[in-house]
Design a protein around this motif. Sequence first.
Motif, PDB file in Angstrom:
ATOM      1  N   VAL A  66      19.374 -34.190   7.021  1.00  0.00           N
ATOM      2  CA  VAL A  66      17.827 -33.396   6.702  1.00  0.00           C
ATOM      3  C   VAL A  66      17.751 -32.426   8.210  1.00  0.00           C
ATOM      4  CG1 VAL A  66      15.651 -33.182   5.868  1.00  0.00           C
ATOM      5  CG2 VAL A  66      17.332 -35.112   4.996  1.00  0.00           C
ATOM      6  N   ARG A  67      17.485 -31.159   7.448  1.00  0.00           N
ATOM      7  CA  ARG A  67      17.363 -29.740   8.090  1.00  0.00           C
ATOM      8  C   ARG A  67      15.093 -30.246   8.532  1.00  0.00           C
ATOM      9  NH1 ARG A  67      20.796 -24.520   5.224  1.00  0.00           N
ATOM     10  NH2 ARG A  67      23.187 -26.478   5.776  1.00  0.00           N
ATOM     11  N   ASP A  68      15.188 -29.842   9.999  1.00  0.00           N
ATOM     12  CA  ASP A  68      13.598 -29.773  10.559  1.00  0.00           C
ATOM     13  C   ASP A  68      13.044 -29.196   9.263  1.00  0.00           C
ATOM     14  OD1 ASP A  68      14.251 -30.654  12.691  1.00  0.00           O
ATOM     15  OD2 ASP A  68      14.523 -29.606  13.759  1.00  0.00           O
ATOM     16  N   GLU A  69      13.220 -27.765   9.025  1.00  0.00           N
ATOM     17  CA  GLU A  69      12.715 -27.223   7.737  1.00  0.00           C
ATOM     18  C   GLU A  69      12.484 -28.140   6.171  1.00  0.00           C
ATOM     19  OE1 GLU A  69      16.827 -25.302   7.630  1.00  0.00           O
ATOM     20  OE2 GLU A  69      15.081 -25.855   9.105  1.00  0.00           O
ATOM     21  N   ASP A  70      13.167 -29.203   5.813  1.00  0.00           N
ATOM     22  CA  ASP A  70      13.554 -29.681   4.994  1.00  0.00           C
ATOM     23  C   ASP A  70      12.477 -30.538   4.700  1.00  0.00           C
ATOM     24  OD1 ASP A  70      14.935 -27.770   3.628  1.00  0.00           O
ATOM     25  OD2 ASP A  70      17.127 -28.823   3.767  1.00  0.00           O
ATOM     26  N   ALA A  71      11.938 -31.343   5.738  1.00  0.00           N
ATOM     27  CA  ALA A  71      11.697 -32.649   5.805  1.00  0.00           C
ATOM     28  C   ALA A  71      10.157 -32.889   5.465  1.00  0.00           C
ATOM     29  CB  ALA A  71      11.878 -33.308   7.504  1.00  0.00           C
ATOM     30  N   PRO A  72       9.297 -31.364   5.595  1.00  0.00           N
ATOM     31  CA  PRO A  72       8.022 -31.325   5.002  1.00  0.00           C
ATOM     32  C   PRO A  72       8.205 -31.624   3.687  1.00  0.00           C
ATOM     33  CG  PRO A  72       7.828 -30.259   7.018  1.00  0.00           C
ATOM     34  CD  PRO A  72       9.508 -30.633   6.508  1.00  0.00           C
ATOM     35  N   LEU A  73       9.027 -30.940   2.447  1.00  0.00           N
ATOM     36  CA  LEU A  73       8.429 -31.263   1.654  1.00  0.00           C
ATOM     37  C   LEU A  73       9.027 -32.647   1.025  1.00  0.00           C
ATOM     38  CD1 LEU A  73       8.722 -29.715  -1.959  1.00  0.00           C
ATOM     39  CD2 LEU A  73      11.143 -29.946  -0.728  1.00  0.00           C
ATOM     40  N   LEU A  74       9.984 -32.844   1.614  1.00  0.00           N
ATOM     41  CA  LEU A  74      10.341 -34.401   0.561  1.00  0.00           C
ATOM     42  C   LEU A  74       9.977 -35.778   1.315  1.00  0.00           C
ATOM     43  CD1 LEU A  74      14.259 -34.507   2.322  1.00  0.00           C
ATOM     44  CD2 LEU A  74      13.457 -34.243   0.230  1.00  0.00           C
ATOM     45  N   ASN A  75       8.657 -34.910   2.537  1.00  0.00           N
ATOM     46  CA  ASN A  75       8.253 -36.444   2.958  1.00  0.00           C
ATOM     47  C   ASN A  75       6.856 -36.244   2.381  1.00  0.00           C
ATOM     48  OD1 ASN A  75      10.002 -37.380   4.882  1.00  0.00           O
ATOM     49  ND2 ASN A  75       8.961 -36.550   6.426  1.00  0.00           N
ATOM     50  N   ALA A  76       6.460 -34.829   1.598  1.00  0.00           N
ATOM     51  CA  ALA A  76       5.518 -35.066   0.480  1.00  0.00           C
ATOM     52  C   ALA A  76       5.355 -35.500  -0.389  1.00  0.00           C
ATOM     53  CB  ALA A  76       4.759 -33.521   1.242  1.00  0.00           C
ATOM     54  N   HIS A  77       5.931 -35.283  -0.528  1.00  0.00           N
ATOM     55  CA  HIS A  77       6.795 -35.663  -2.640  1.00  0.00           C
ATOM     56  C   HIS A  77       6.769 -37.049  -2.666  1.00  0.00           C
ATOM     57  CE1 HIS A  77       7.831 -34.426  -6.086  1.00  0.00           C
ATOM     58  NE2 HIS A  77       7.664 -33.323  -6.335  1.00  0.00           N
ATOM     59  N   ARG A  78       6.725 -37.900  -3.371  1.00  0.00           N
ATOM     60  CA  ARG A  78       6.221 -39.192  -3.751  1.00  0.00           C
ATOM     61  C   ARG A  78       7.917 -39.431  -4.584  1.00  0.00           C
ATOM     62  NH1 ARG A  78       0.493 -41.350  -3.438  1.00  0.00           N
ATOM     63  NH2 ARG A  78       1.222 -42.811  -2.374  1.00  0.00           N
ATOM     64  N   ASN A  79       7.876 -38.905  -5.378  1.00  0.00           N
ATOM     65  CA  ASN A  79       9.446 -39.248  -6.184  1.00  0.00           C
ATOM     66  C   ASN A  79      10.648 -39.301  -5.563  1.00  0.00           C
ATOM     67  OD1 ASN A  79      10.138 -39.435  -8.823  1.00  0.00           O
ATOM     68  ND2 ASN A  79      10.506 -38.012  -9.450  1.00  0.00           N
ATOM     69  N   VAL A  80      10.668 -38.492  -4.223  1.00  0.00           N
ATOM     70  CA  VAL A  80      12.094 -38.800  -3.563  1.00  0.00           C
ATOM     71  C   VAL A  80      11.995 -40.290  -2.345  1.00  0.00           C
ATOM     72  CG1 VAL A  80      13.670 -37.181  -2.481  1.00  0.00           C
ATOM     73  CG2 VAL A  80      11.840 -36.207  -3.534  1.00  0.00           C
ATOM     74  N   PHE A  81      12.336 -40.490  -2.578  1.00  0.00           N
ATOM     75  CA  PHE A  81      12.806 -42.046  -1.979  1.00  0.00           C
ATOM     76  C   PHE A  81      14.229 -41.638  -0.683  1.00  0.00           C
ATOM     77  CE2 PHE A  81      16.338 -45.145  -0.734  1.00  0.00           C
ATOM     78  CZ  PHE A  81      14.844 -46.472  -0.277  1.00  0.00           C
ATOM     79  N   GLN A  82      14.080 -42.110   0.238  1.00  0.00           N
ATOM     80  CA  GLN A  82      14.600 -41.476   1.506  1.00  0.00           C
ATOM     81  C   GLN A  82      14.878 -42.556   2.272  1.00  0.00           C
ATOM     82  OE1 GLN A  82      13.517 -37.779   4.153  1.00  0.00           O
ATOM     83  NE2 GLN A  82      11.664 -38.127   2.814  1.00  0.00           N
ATOM     84  N   PHE A  83      16.611 -42.783   2.485  1.00  0.00           N
ATOM     85  CA  PHE A  83      16.657 -44.158   3.449  1.00  0.00           C
ATOM     86  C   PHE A  83      16.052 -44.139   4.813  1.00  0.00           C
ATOM     87  CE2 PHE A  83      20.076 -43.362  -0.129  1.00  0.00           C
ATOM     88  CZ  PHE A  83      19.709 -45.194  -0.059  1.00  0.00           C
ATOM     89  N   LYS A  84      15.719 -44.924   5.457  1.00  0.00           N
ATOM     90  CA  LYS A  84      14.983 -45.557   6.925  1.00  0.00           C
ATOM     91  C   LYS A  84      15.965 -45.158   7.413  1.00  0.00           C
ATOM     92  CE  LYS A  84      11.492 -47.850   5.196  1.00  0.00           C
ATOM     93  NZ  LYS A  84      11.676 -48.261   3.848  1.00  0.00           N
ATOM     94  N   GLN A  85      17.637 -45.306   7.390  1.00  0.00           N
ATOM     95  CA  GLN A  85      18.161 -44.982   8.515  1.00  0.00           C
ATOM     96  C   GLN A  85      19.639 -44.514   7.743  1.00  0.00           C
ATOM     97  OE1 GLN A  85      19.180 -48.948   8.273  1.00  0.00           O
ATOM     98  NE2 GLN A  85      21.509 -48.351   7.431  1.00  0.00           N
ATOM     99  N   LYS A  86      19.686 -43.746   8.469  1.00  0.00           N
ATOM    100  CA  LYS A  86      21.322 -42.927   8.536  1.00  0.00           C
ATOM    101  C   LYS A  86      22.861 -44.001   7.765  1.00  0.00           C
ATOM    102  CE  LYS A  86      20.520 -38.377  10.586  1.00  0.00           C
ATOM    103  NZ  LYS A  86      21.217 -37.491  11.202  1.00  0.00           N
ATOM    104  N   PHE A  87      23.002 -42.864   7.549  1.00  0.00           N
ATOM    105  CA  PHE A  87      24.345 -43.805   6.718  1.00  0.00           C
ATOM    106  C   PHE A  87      25.297 -43.466   7.809  1.00  0.00           C
ATOM    107  CE2 PHE A  87      23.081 -41.906   2.096  1.00  0.00           C
ATOM    108  CZ  PHE A  87      22.884 -42.974   1.548  1.00  0.00           C
ATOM    109  N   ARG A  88      26.018 -44.618   7.642  1.00  0.00           N
ATOM    110  CA  ARG A  88      26.458 -44.531   9.017  1.00  0.00           C
ATOM    111  C   ARG A  88      28.388 -43.718   9.072  1.00  0.00           C
ATOM    112  NH1 ARG A  88      26.098 -50.580  10.812  1.00  0.00           N
ATOM    113  NH2 ARG A  88      26.647 -50.826   8.411  1.00  0.00           N
ATOM    114  N   ASP A  89      28.476 -44.557   7.391  1.00  0.00           N
ATOM    115  CA  ASP A  89      29.819 -43.206   7.403  1.00  0.00           C
ATOM    116  C   ASP A  89      30.136 -43.691   6.170  1.00  0.00           C
ATOM    117  OD1 ASP A  89      30.613 -45.923   6.075  1.00  0.00           O
ATOM    118  OD2 ASP A  89      31.197 -47.141   7.992  1.00  0.00           O
TER     119      ASP A  89
END
Length: 182
Positions: A66-89
Amino acid sequence: MRTLQIGGTSWPNWQKDLPQRRPRIGLVWAGGRVHDNDHNRSMRPERLLPLLDRTEAAFVSLQHDVRDEDAPLLNAHRNVFQFKQKFRDFADTAAAVASLDAVVAVDTAVAHLAGAMGKPLFLLLPFAADFRWMRERQDSPWYPTARLYRQPSFGDWDSAIETLRSDLMRAEFFPRACKLSA
């Protein structure tokens, strides 16, 4: 916390954290920046707002980076689940894709993974798409569950996303009431 075993490796079972009782749609809006054609195939997540505003679905970010400039939108949008950890592979990514009802993606490795897994794939393509997607087709001979959404002109993601939005809400994994209101 329960763990899921993949390829001899244990990792947290995040499936219980995913939204329940609504279709779950994976999202990938950008590929790796080092790709020769990344400026054409990738988009900013703001372009996906017409999809994200549909509360009948829960959206899950499959974005590897997730690019730095994209994070605020994702964090503000409640309808988008984000994994708390990065996929390892890629096995982690495949496990996430397996738990979803469909994937909406630009032309990235995750799109190919979803198609190869037989997951319904709503693929957003730039006007000058890679040769493997052929021309003037809405399907793919390699991925029978894929539907292709092409920009009608350079940079016109909005038209492709509007068509995708309409089709997505009519998909078979949505309850009948959502299909009637789409």
